[in-house]
Design a protein around this motif. Structure first.
Motif, PDB file in Angstrom:
ATOM      1  N   ALA A  24       0.832  -1.202   0.000  1.00  0.00           N
ATOM      2  CA  ALA A  24       0.000   0.000   0.000  1.00  0.00           C
ATOM      3  C   ALA A  24       0.864   1.250   0.000  1.00  0.00           C
ATOM      4  CB  ALA A  24      -0.933  -0.009   1.208  1.00  0.00           C
ATOM      5  N   SER A  28       1.103   4.130  -3.038  1.00  0.00           N
ATOM      6  CA  SER A  28       0.935   5.564  -2.839  1.00  0.00           C
ATOM      7  C   SER A  28       2.122   6.335  -3.401  1.00  0.00           C
ATOM      8  CB  SER A  28       0.767   5.864  -1.345  1.00  0.00           C
ATOM      9  OG  SER A  28       0.685   7.251  -1.117  1.00  0.00           O
ATOM     10  N   GLY A 128      -1.975  12.289   0.461  1.00  0.00           N
ATOM     11  CA  GLY A 128      -2.353  10.979   0.975  1.00  0.00           C
ATOM     12  C   GLY A 128      -3.073  11.036   2.307  1.00  0.00           C
ATOM     13  N   TYR A 129      -2.983  12.172   3.010  1.00  0.00           N
ATOM     14  CA  TYR A 129      -3.712  12.329   4.269  1.00  0.00           C
ATOM     15  C   TYR A 129      -5.205  12.561   4.032  1.00  0.00           C
ATOM     16  CZ  TYR A 129       0.966  13.134   6.221  1.00  0.00           C
ATOM     17  OH  TYR A 129       2.280  13.023   6.585  1.00  0.00           O
ATOM     18  N   TYR A 131      -6.759  11.863   0.717  1.00  0.00           N
ATOM     19  CA  TYR A 131      -7.259  11.044  -0.381  1.00  0.00           C
ATOM     20  C   TYR A 131      -6.595   9.665  -0.337  1.00  0.00           C
ATOM     21  CZ  TYR A 131      -8.656  15.532  -2.525  1.00  0.00           C
ATOM     22  OH  TYR A 131      -9.199  16.767  -2.782  1.00  0.00           O
ATOM     23  N   GLN A 132      -7.347   8.654  -0.740  1.00  0.00           N
ATOM     24  CA  GLN A 132      -6.767   7.333  -0.964  1.00  0.00           C
ATOM     25  C   GLN A 132      -6.255   7.289  -2.396  1.00  0.00           C
ATOM     26  OE1 GLN A 132      -9.296   3.966  -0.042  1.00  0.00           O
ATOM     27  NE2 GLN A 132      -8.253   2.679  -1.545  1.00  0.00           N
ATOM     28  N   THR A 134      -4.826   5.214  -5.554  1.00  0.00           N
ATOM     29  CA  THR A 134      -4.848   3.857  -6.094  1.00  0.00           C
ATOM     30  C   THR A 134      -4.290   3.841  -7.508  1.00  0.00           C
ATOM     31  OG1 THR A 134      -6.835   3.366  -4.794  1.00  0.00           O
ATOM     32  CG2 THR A 134      -6.292   1.850  -6.589  1.00  0.00           C
ATOM     33  N   THR A 152      -9.494   8.857  -4.249  1.00  0.00           N
ATOM     34  CA  THR A 152     -10.762   8.815  -3.520  1.00  0.00           C
ATOM     35  C   THR A 152     -10.675   9.655  -2.257  1.00  0.00           C
ATOM     36  OG1 THR A 152     -11.061   6.543  -4.307  1.00  0.00           O
ATOM     37  CG2 THR A 152     -12.493   7.284  -2.511  1.00  0.00           C
ATOM     38  N   LEU A 154     -11.208  11.049   1.519  1.00  0.00           N
ATOM     39  CA  LEU A 154     -11.405  10.374   2.795  1.00  0.00           C
ATOM     40  C   LEU A 154     -12.434  11.085   3.667  1.00  0.00           C
ATOM     41  CD1 LEU A 154      -7.694   9.435   3.615  1.00  0.00           C
ATOM     42  CD2 LEU A 154      -9.465   8.033   2.525  1.00  0.00           C
TER      43      LEU A 154
END
Length: 332
Positions: A24, A28, A128-129, A131-132, A134, A152, A154
């Motif tokens: 993961a 990222s 990244g804090y 949004y996810q 991918t 995506t 959060l």
């Protein structure tokens, strides 16, 4: 399940968990690398092509030419359907010819022109804090291999994104804004594109140099001058979603215009602009506007028109707009 089977399952989980976390984290990092490549292309790639923009039942087709000229990176867009119009953009200004009007509008403040790109570049490690990130499959857009990214949110304050980035040049070839329920609010896609190398075709160089030399009538300039007036109203925002930070603040006291302030917040991907302008009596408007992923909230606040605009959910703009308030009034 026998005790031996349970122990084996636990051992497998122990060994697999670090691998999953590592994957993961690596994913990222890879996505951020693609975003960095896209940012670099935004500042250096030269190309021409056709863009199709869709939202709801509306479709707009535009030709685009983008390349370095004698005055820096130039970009020219011209509408190919519907009302005629064009936009000329370089590092110093954005000029837009409004349909049915002979007077173009221009902003010559580089802070406004490049604020979004700079924000993403400066905050690439932070997204990244909020949004996810991918990494999806590789597909073909406009005949070119493109890496798909899915971003995506959060929380409920932002939209999601799908991006297709040209593997070779880094140019963003397709993008979609996604509502919380996954609905595609708007889409941008290149139907064709020619990416230039080091050599820019002569016809492109001549056209962009001619565009950069265009002169503007004085009345068409929209200049934002530093304020040195103690009568100018200062404003602040009580609510802003976590991750959105101040990107720019401008204040104008041009004697030919009513005083106004422009505040921009960004989380690196999404930006929210707040415009505050003194209004004549009964001149303010209250309401909302929606067009694809772009929303706007209008409100009257103590004789001022407050407009909050951004590609975020309308509920987010309403929360921000209702929190705008006076900070200092100095009449000395």
């Amino acid at each position: 399940m026998s005790p031996a089977s349970r122990r084996l399952t636990l051992l497998l989980l122990v060994f697999l968990m670090p691998m999953s976390i590592s994957y993961a984290a690596d994913e990222s990092v890879i996505v951020k690398g693609w975003l960095q490549k896209m940012i670099k292309a935004e500042h250096s790639a030269s190309y021409r092509g056709t863009i199709v923009y869709r939202h709801q039942n509306e479709m707009v087709v535009m030709n685009i030419v983008r390349a370095k000229s004698d005055h820096g990176m130039m970009e020219y867009l011209s509408a190919q359907n519907g009302a005629p119009g064009e936009v000329i953009r370089n590092p110093h200004y954005v000029q837009s010819l409004i349909p049915d009007s002979e007077i173009p509008l221009q902003s010559d403040n580089p802070q406004i022109v490049n604020k979004t790109e700079k924000s993403l570049h400066d905050r690439i490690d932070e997204i990244g804090y909020y949004y996810q990130l991918t990494l999806a499959e590789v597909s073909r857009i406009a005949g070119r291999a493109s890496q798909k990214l899915v971003i995506t949110p959060l929380d409920q304050y932002r939209y999601g994104y799908r991006m297709w980035i040209d593997q070779q040049s880094g140019v963003l070839l397709k993008s979609e804004h996604l509502a919380v329920n996954g609905e595609v609010l708007e889409q941008m896609i290149y139907s064709n594109i020619e990416v230039f190398g080091e050599t820019i075709p002569l016809d492109v160089r001549l056209m962009l140099n001619e565009l950069s030399d265009r002169t503007m009538p004085d009345k068409a300039f929209l200049k934002q001058q530093p304020s040195n007036s103690h009568d100018t109203q200062n404003w602040a925002v009580k609510f802003i979603p976590t991750g959105f930070e101040l990107a720019s603040y401008l204040r104008s006291t041009n004697p030919q215009q009513l005083p106004f302030e422009h505040i921009v917040f960004s989380d690196g991907l999404a930006a929210v602009s707040i415009f505050i302008e003194k209004q004549e009596e009964n001149g303010a408007f209250n309401g909302v506007s929606q067009r694809g992923a772009m929303n706007a909230y209008f409100a009257e606040n103590d004789g001022f028109q407050v407009v909050v605009v951004g590609e975020v959910p309308l509920a987010t703009l309403e929360l921000i707009g209702k929190s705008v308030h006076h900070t200092v009034v100095n009449n000395h």
